[in-house]
Design an enzyme around this catalytic site. Structure first.
Site, short mmCIF file in Angstrom:
data_model
loop_
_atom_site.label_atom_id
_atom_site.label_comp_id
_atom_site.label_asym_id
_atom_site.label_seq_id
_atom_site.Cartn_x
_atom_site.Cartn_y
_atom_site.Cartn_z
N ASP A 76 -0.24 -0.20 -5.01
CA ASP A 76 -1.43 0.37 -5.65
C ASP A 76 -1.15 1.77 -6.18
OD1 ASP A 76 -1.24 1.38 -3.07
OD2 ASP A 76 -3.38 1.19 -2.64
N HIS A 77 -0.29 2.50 -5.54
CA HIS A 77 0.16 3.79 -6.05
C HIS A 77 1.30 4.28 -5.20
CE1 HIS A 77 -2.45 5.50 -2.87
NE2 HIS A 77 -3.32 4.62 -3.30
N ASP A 118 0.83 -1.21 0.00
CA ASP A 118 0.00 0.00 0.00
C ASP A 118 0.87 1.26 0.00
OD1 ASP A 118 -2.29 1.49 0.07
OD2 ASP A 118 -3.11 0.54 1.88
N ASP A 119 0.70 2.09 -1.02
CA ASP A 119 1.39 3.39 -1.07
C ASP A 119 2.90 3.30 -1.11
OD1 ASP A 119 -1.05 4.62 -1.02
OD2 ASP A 119 -0.70 5.78 0.80
N CYS A 140 -6.56 4.09 -3.27
CA CYS A 140 -6.52 2.65 -3.01
C CYS A 140 -7.61 1.84 -3.71
CB CYS A 140 -6.66 2.36 -1.51
SG CYS A 140 -5.26 2.90 -0.56
N HIS A 166 -9.65 -3.36 -1.53
CA HIS A 166 -9.91 -2.42 -0.46
C HIS A 166 -11.14 -2.94 0.29
CE1 HIS A 166 -9.29 1.50 1.40
NE2 HIS A 166 -10.59 1.49 1.58
#
Ligand SMILES: *[C@@H]1O[C@H](CO)[C@@H](O)[C@H](O)[C@H]1NC(C)=O
Ligand SMILES: *[C@@H]1O[C@H](CO)[C@@H](O)[C@H](O)[C@H]1NC(C)=O
Ligand SMILES: *[C@@H]1O[C@H](CO)[C@@H](O)[C@H](O)[C@H]1NC(C)=O
Ligand SMILES: *[C@@H]1O[C@H](CO)[C@@H](O)[C@H](O)[C@H]1NC(C)=O
Length: 491
Positions: A333-334, A44-45, A83, A137
């Site tokens: 995810d990013h 995540d992130d 997300c 998510h």
């Protein structure tokens, strides 16, 4: 810039998010007689703050080790840097304008189309599919079930300590517990004496041990929470990053010429108690320099903590002698822009191809009625025997490659819900194309009832030449009169 009739909606995207993806193909991928397993790690992130992406400060030995025998994409872009929309997009292989998910509040199967997911496709092809931690998510965007029963053979696993992530478990300088952004913890001291990502690793290893005995191939997805905020991690990782060694971001100022609609006022960060205490003015007020260093320290420490979890998982795969029969994918995810232009929406066809399954056909437009098709590309040819030089595709003109992404806004200026507007509040959509040479974005009017972007209603534009301006600080949109270049770029 007039949109070409009947399209233009799906085929532009905003390059706010980008991702590092490392894929490891088992050596015998092309000649497999036995089906290959899949281990999909979703972080995540995570931006490319990793040794394998050239970061000199960050300690990520386990991911670097994976990268050393993997195909590493240097320029992988998420289709929307949020997300739920990003995960639904890459897990279905469809763009946000097809999943119609730009926020957290709808389930694509009822809201857009009954699109197949990557794990569902593997499950339908004889795999045992399993989800651990944050893969989809949670919440309505995956029907409160991580898309069970369609995607998974068993109910997904969520770590019991997940519920403490945003609670008052961070010891502040006053000795009290707070819900802070910066949250190095003594693990023995926190509720349940553990952290979600540790629990997820342990569960994933238990599942690998079980699958060792299984006659069916497996698809195991493991979703880690860190380095997403809050930075809640075992405090010993902070020691890897003495504050005096932490540099500031190379371009901490709001860029001149940035249109206000493009600015992210980071409202979620402002809600944390330690940030509130800084009384930073909204929306542009700078974070005090000392605190900038602390944020960066805790981000890097969270990455190193995550890296040790990945290391434990990959060691278990090795110890169980599953590594050579398993395709390992690590993605986020990013994160933030890095610099091979690929899109996360290509993960579905590529992974299907790598595992020897039929690659879903290209989607017609529109494709709301088609359950199984791909909007991304099959990147399989990148992998063939790792011999890129021999690959005719590899030598195709990189200037033909384009990544698309998008980002919604509720207004032309930053406001309380600018980071994450709900669908009904979306008034403007930013669509970006990223090529090897530039990032070009148009912010256009958007009607959330009809899901229609109006390309004659341009609110603002951005154009950055990444060769001379790698950090994208000099917006050239007005200099280019906003029109000429883009017209030549439309797909
Ligand atoms: C959606 O797809 C799933 C899996 O293929 C299928 O079981 C279900 O019946 C479909 N639902 C609708 C409404 O078509
Ligand atoms: C979503 O979950 C609910 C409750 O479990 C279930 O009744 C419904 O069928 C699910 N929706 C779809 C499209 O499967
Ligand atoms: C911090 O920087 C100093 C000077 O460059 C270096 O010697 C030291 O190894 C660094 N410490 C860490 C933990 O990276
Ligand atoms: C916060 O900042 C504003 C001005 O930016 C000032 O008026 C106010 O007094 C400050 N509050 C505190 C508690 O420092």
């Amino acid at each position: 810039m007039p949109p070409p009739p009947g399209r233009g909606l799906l085929w532009l995207g905003l390059v706010l998010g980008s991702v590092c993806a490392a894929l490891q193909s088992a050596a015998q991928a092309s000649s497999a007689t036995d089906a290959l397993n899949v281990l999909l790690i979703v972080v995540d992130d995570l931006r490319p703050s990793l040794g394998c992406y050239g970061d000199k400060l960050v300690r990520s030995p386990n991911i670097d080790q994976l990268a050393s025998h993997s195909l590493v994409f240097q320029n992988a872009f998420a289709q929307q840097a949020v997300c739920a929309p990003s995960r639904v997009s890459f897990l279905t292989g469809r763009r946000p304008d097809t999943t119609r998910l730009y926020d957290f509040n709808s389930y694509w199967r009822v809201h857009a189309g009954n699109f197949s997911t990557i794990p569902q496709y593997f499950k339908e092809n004889g795999y045992v599919t399993m989800s651990v931690g944050k893969v989809f998510h949670p919440g309505i965007s995956s029907n409160h079930s991580d898309d069970s029963p369609y995607s998974w053979s068993f109910p997904p696993y969520h770590p019991s300590s997940e519920k403490y992530e945003n609670t008052k478990t961070c010891r502040g300088e006053d000795g009290e517990l707070h819900a802070n952004l910066l949250c190095p913890v003594d693990v023995a001291d926190v509720p349940e004496g553990t952290l979600p990502d540790k629990q997820s690793t342990e569960q994933a290893i238990r599942l690998l041990e079980k699958m060792k005995m299984s006659a069916s191939p497996f698809f195991l997805a493991v979703g880690y929470h860190k380095p997403h905020i809050p930075f809640r991690y075992p405090k010993e990782f902070q020691k890897l990053y003495p504050l005096e060694n932490i540099t500031l971001a190379p371009d901490p100022q709001v860029p001149d010429g940035l249109p206000p609609v493009a600015y992210n006022p980071w409202m979620d960060i402002r809600q944390r108690e330690d940030i509130q205490a800084l009384n930073i003015s909204v929306p542009y007020g700078p974070v005090p320099v000392d605190f900038q260093r602390k944020i960066r320290q805790s981000y890097f420490a969270s990455v190193s903590y995550l890296d040790t979890q990945v290391g434990r998982l990959l060691s278990a795969l090795d110890d169980l002698q599953l590594a050579s029969s398993t395709i390992t994918v690590l993605t986020s995810d990013h994160g933030r822009q890095a610099m091979d232009l690929v899109e996360l929406v290509s993960l579905f066809p590529t992974l299907a191809g790598l595992a020897g399954l039929r690659v879903p056909p290209r989607c017609p437009r529109p494709s709301f009625h088609v359950e199984l098709c791909r909007e991304g590309r099959n990147l399989l040819k990148y992998f063939r025997f790792y011999d890129l030089e021999e690959d005719p595709y590899f030598h195709s003109n990189p200037r033909e490659l384009i990544a698309y992404s998008q980002y919604p806004r509720p207004a032309d200026s930053p406001q309380w819900n600018s980071d994450k507007p709900t669908l009904k509040d979306i008034k403007v959509m930013g669509y970006s194309i990223r090529t090897i040479d530039y990032r070009y974005t148009v912010w256009v009017g958007f009607n959330p009832d009809e899901f229609l972007a109006n390309f004659s209603d341009i609110h603002a534009g951005e154009l950055y030449f990444v060769g001379s301006d790698p950090l994208q600080d000099h917006n050239m949109y007005n200099d280019s009169q906003g029109g000429e270049l883009p017209r030549s770029l439309m797909p």
